[in-house]
Design a protein around this motif. Structure first.
Motif, mmCIF file in Angstrom:
data_model
loop_
_atom_site.group_PDB
_atom_site.id
_atom_site.type_symbol
_atom_site.label_atom_id
_atom_site.label_comp_id
_atom_site.label_asym_id
_atom_site.label_seq_id
_atom_site.Cartn_x
_atom_site.Cartn_y
_atom_site.Cartn_z
ATOM 1 N N SER A 116 -34.535 -18.882 -60.016
ATOM 2 C CA SER A 116 -34.107 -17.525 -59.686
ATOM 3 C C SER A 116 -35.285 -16.700 -59.179
ATOM 4 O O SER A 116 -35.118 -15.517 -58.860
ATOM 5 C CB SER A 116 -33.502 -16.844 -60.924
ATOM 6 O OG SER A 116 -32.410 -17.571 -61.425
ATOM 7 N N PHE A 117 -36.479 -17.335 -59.110
ATOM 8 C CA PHE A 117 -37.700 -16.605 -58.746
ATOM 9 C C PHE A 117 -38.457 -17.319 -57.628
ATOM 10 O O PHE A 117 -39.615 -17.723 -57.799
ATOM 11 C CB PHE A 117 -38.595 -16.455 -59.975
ATOM 12 C CG PHE A 117 -37.973 -15.683 -61.106
ATOM 13 C CD1 PHE A 117 -38.105 -14.302 -61.178
ATOM 14 C CD2 PHE A 117 -37.242 -16.329 -62.096
ATOM 15 C CE1 PHE A 117 -37.532 -13.584 -62.215
ATOM 16 C CE2 PHE A 117 -36.665 -15.626 -63.142
ATOM 17 C CZ PHE A 117 -36.805 -14.249 -63.194
ATOM 18 N N ALA A 137 -28.180 -20.197 -65.249
ATOM 19 C CA ALA A 137 -27.879 -21.586 -65.613
ATOM 20 C C ALA A 137 -28.629 -22.560 -64.719
ATOM 21 O O ALA A 137 -28.075 -23.570 -64.246
ATOM 22 C CB ALA A 137 -26.375 -21.836 -65.554
ATOM 23 N N VAL A 138 -29.901 -22.267 -64.506
ATOM 24 C CA VAL A 138 -30.718 -23.072 -63.595
ATOM 25 C C VAL A 138 -30.875 -24.501 -64.094
ATOM 26 O O VAL A 138 -30.916 -25.459 -63.307
ATOM 27 C CB VAL A 138 -32.106 -22.411 -63.419
ATOM 28 C CG1 VAL A 138 -33.022 -23.289 -62.578
ATOM 29 C CG2 VAL A 138 -31.963 -21.040 -62.790
ATOM 30 N N GLU A 139 -30.935 -24.683 -65.407
ATOM 31 C CA GLU A 139 -31.233 -25.996 -65.969
ATOM 32 C C GLU A 139 -30.180 -27.051 -65.641
ATOM 33 O O GLU A 139 -30.473 -28.257 -65.636
ATOM 34 C CB GLU A 139 -31.413 -25.888 -67.491
ATOM 35 C CG GLU A 139 -30.171 -25.484 -68.266
ATOM 36 C CD GLU A 139 -29.924 -23.987 -68.282
ATOM 37 O OE1 GLU A 139 -28.867 -23.562 -68.790
ATOM 38 O OE2 GLU A 139 -30.804 -23.243 -67.782
ATOM 39 N N ILE A 140 -28.969 -26.659 -65.328
ATOM 40 C CA ILE A 140 -27.913 -27.630 -65.039
ATOM 41 C C ILE A 140 -28.047 -28.224 -63.644
ATOM 42 O O ILE A 140 -27.436 -29.258 -63.322
ATOM 43 C CB ILE A 140 -26.518 -26.966 -65.201
ATOM 44 C CG1 ILE A 140 -25.421 -28.036 -65.357
ATOM 45 C CG2 ILE A 140 -26.226 -26.052 -64.021
ATOM 46 C CD1 ILE A 140 -25.515 -28.816 -66.627
ATOM 47 N N SER A 141 -28.847 -27.593 -62.791
ATOM 48 C CA SER A 141 -28.926 -28.006 -61.389
ATOM 49 C C SER A 141 -29.466 -29.420 -61.218
ATOM 50 O O SER A 141 -29.073 -30.129 -60.289
ATOM 51 C CB SER A 141 -29.805 -27.029 -60.598
ATOM 52 O OG SER A 141 -31.138 -27.056 -61.089
ATOM 53 N N VAL A 142 -30.354 -29.843 -62.111
ATOM 54 C CA VAL A 142 -30.947 -31.179 -61.983
ATOM 55 C C VAL A 142 -29.894 -32.257 -62.253
ATOM 56 O O VAL A 142 -29.748 -33.216 -61.485
ATOM 57 C CB VAL A 142 -32.154 -31.340 -62.938
ATOM 58 C CG1 VAL A 142 -32.704 -32.755 -62.846
ATOM 59 C CG2 VAL A 142 -33.241 -30.333 -62.593
ATOM 60 N N VAL A 153 -37.531 -18.887 -66.709
ATOM 61 C CA VAL A 153 -38.107 -18.200 -67.861
ATOM 62 C C VAL A 153 -37.799 -19.013 -69.115
ATOM 63 O O VAL A 153 -36.651 -19.390 -69.355
ATOM 64 C CB VAL A 153 -37.547 -16.779 -67.990
ATOM 65 C CG1 VAL A 153 -38.037 -16.125 -69.284
ATOM 66 C CG2 VAL A 153 -37.952 -15.938 -66.778
ATOM 67 N N VAL A 154 -38.833 -19.291 -69.894
ATOM 68 C CA VAL A 154 -38.692 -20.111 -71.094
ATOM 69 C C VAL A 154 -39.083 -19.295 -72.316
ATOM 70 O O VAL A 154 -40.130 -18.646 -72.328
ATOM 71 C CB VAL A 154 -39.581 -21.372 -71.003
ATOM 72 C CG1 VAL A 154 -39.504 -22.170 -72.299
ATOM 73 C CG2 VAL A 154 -39.162 -22.229 -69.826
ATOM 74 N N GLU A 155 -38.230 -19.322 -73.334
ATOM 75 C CA GLU A 155 -38.551 -18.660 -74.603
ATOM 76 C C GLU A 155 -38.899 -19.719 -75.643
ATOM 77 O O GLU A 155 -40.061 -19.947 -75.945
ATOM 78 C CB GLU A 155 -37.379 -17.792 -75.044
ATOM 79 C CG GLU A 155 -37.111 -16.625 -74.095
ATOM 80 C CD GLU A 155 -35.969 -15.749 -74.562
ATOM 81 O OE1 GLU A 155 -35.653 -15.765 -75.753
ATOM 82 O OE2 GLU A 155 -35.380 -15.046 -73.722
ATOM 83 N N THR A 156 -37.913 -20.406 -76.172
ATOM 84 C CA THR A 156 -38.179 -21.436 -77.193
ATOM 85 C C THR A 156 -38.217 -22.840 -76.603
ATOM 86 O O THR A 156 -38.786 -23.746 -77.196
ATOM 87 C CB THR A 156 -37.101 -21.399 -78.282
ATOM 88 O OG1 THR A 156 -35.826 -21.722 -77.702
ATOM 89 C CG2 THR A 156 -37.027 -20.011 -78.908
ATOM 90 N N ALA A 163 -30.755 -29.868 -72.163
ATOM 91 C CA ALA A 163 -30.409 -30.314 -70.814
ATOM 92 C C ALA A 163 -31.169 -31.572 -70.413
ATOM 93 O O ALA A 163 -31.057 -32.034 -69.269
ATOM 94 C CB ALA A 163 -30.682 -29.201 -69.810
ATOM 95 N N GLY A 164 -31.958 -32.148 -71.335
ATOM 96 C CA GLY A 164 -32.710 -33.359 -71.039
ATOM 97 C C GLY A 164 -33.916 -33.129 -70.161
ATOM 98 O O GLY A 164 -34.337 -34.014 -69.409
ATOM 99 N N LEU A 165 -34.517 -31.927 -70.265
ATOM 100 C CA LEU A 165 -35.677 -31.573 -69.446
ATOM 101 C C LEU A 165 -36.920 -31.381 -70.309
ATOM 102 O O LEU A 165 -36.826 -31.068 -71.491
ATOM 103 C CB LEU A 165 -35.396 -30.283 -68.670
ATOM 104 C CG LEU A 165 -34.162 -30.265 -67.758
ATOM 105 C CD1 LEU A 165 -33.984 -28.891 -67.147
ATOM 106 C CD2 LEU A 165 -34.281 -31.327 -66.678
ATOM 107 N N ARG A 166 -38.075 -31.548 -69.692
ATOM 108 C CA ARG A 166 -39.349 -31.312 -70.363
ATOM 109 C C ARG A 166 -40.221 -30.425 -69.482
ATOM 110 O O ARG A 166 -40.150 -30.472 -68.244
ATOM 111 C CB ARG A 166 -40.077 -32.623 -70.661
ATOM 112 C CG ARG A 166 -40.377 -33.474 -69.435
ATOM 113 C CD ARG A 166 -41.144 -34.744 -69.795
ATOM 114 N NE ARG A 166 -41.252 -35.640 -68.639
ATOM 115 C CZ ARG A 166 -42.196 -35.537 -67.701
ATOM 116 N NH1 ARG A 166 -43.123 -34.578 -67.788
ATOM 117 N NH2 ARG A 166 -42.230 -36.391 -66.690
#
Length: 279
Positions: A116-117, A137-142, A153-156, A163-166
């Motif tokens: 988004s940035f 909902a950016v994480e679903i794009s992969v 933006v990441v908080e925790t 989503a299976g991302l690192r």
């Protein structure tokens, strides 16, 4: 009268409401409208999307506004940051699937990135990137196959793990809430008053007032423990070779200072919260 934009939702909404209320402003969001008039203080508040506030302030439609540094940077707004605020801290990170061979941010220079940035990411890499620009909902794009990686933006980090991302590498950008102003509106009296009130409240949250009675022979030692911002206030007690001392101390050290004053022989040690201040 000035116009000030405030976040209408999200993580910045409640802290901003609380801060301005403590500063004496009538800034609560009405139920059915997007404006609140505070005629007593010469301000009209507008409740807008945090990402839209930089545009309104940058164009001078709104005189000042509170939003995230990341939103202002992404909008490439000419709005000027006049005061950092102690909430809304966040970091923007890149993330890839757990099984991806990518190990560093450099490995993503030619990847398709969902975010988004896009302006912040392009500025980080100093080049045009391959983007899929999304509002949320950016994480679903992969997993849907439209991007190789994301920047968000990441908080925790919990959402990324689900989503299976690192996360890859260090954050690309750090942000927090801030007060922004149109470049030509910084000298308005109401803007200066707003800044002073917020600064006063931030000082009040950081410091406490300590008062105690001190024997004359211990006065210099005690004052070294409580120097205040400029100097402690000292007055002679009636009929005794003792002094009353008052000073501001950092809130995080206040109880330890009380213990030390007691140990050297000071008495009647009192600690007070500060509602606001003008330093």
């Amino acid at each position: 009268m000035i116009k000030v934009a405030l976040p209408n939702k999200g993580m910045l909404f409640e802290p901003t409401q609380e801060l301005l209320k403590d500063c004496g402003y009538k800034a609560s969001k009405p139920y059915k409208t997007l404006t609140q008039l505070d005629s007593k203080n010469g301000i009209e508040f507008f409740f807008l999307r945090p990402s839209d506030i930089p545009m309104y302030v940058g164009r001078g439609i709104i005189d000042a506004g509170i939003t995230g540094i990341d939103f202002n940077a992404e909008a490439k707004s000419p709005a000027v940051k006049v005061l950092d605020l102690p909430y809304g801290a966040s970091k923007m990170c890149a993330a890839v699937p757990n099984e991806s061979p990518v190990q560093s941010l450099d490995d993503l220079k030619n990847a398709t990135i969902a975010t988004s940035f896009p302006n912040i990411v392009s500025n980080y890499y100093k080049k045009d990137m391959n983007f899929v620009v999304l509002e949320g909902a950016v994480e679903i794009s992969v997993s849907l196959g439209v991007s190789d990686a994301i920047v968000d933006v990441v908080e925790t980090g919990t959402t990324l793990k689900q989503a299976g991302l690192r996360i890859v590498g260090e954050p690309l950008f750090h942000s927090n809430a801030a007060l922004f102003c149109h470049p030509q509106k910084q000298d308005l009296e109401e803007v200066h008053t707003l800044i002073r009130r917020i600064e006063g409240k931030l000082v009040a949250k950081t410091y406490m007032m300590i008062e105690y009675d001190c024997p004359a022979e211990l006065l210099n030692k005690a004052c070294d423990m409580t120097p205040g911002l400029d100097a402690p206030t000292i007055s002679k007690l009636h009929g005794r070779d003792w002094y009353a001392v008052k000073a501001m101390v950092p809130e995080e050290d206040a109880n330890a200072v009380m213990d030390k004053l007691w140990d050297i022989g000071c008495r009647s040690i009192l600690l007070f919260s500060i509602k606001s201040a003008r330093i």
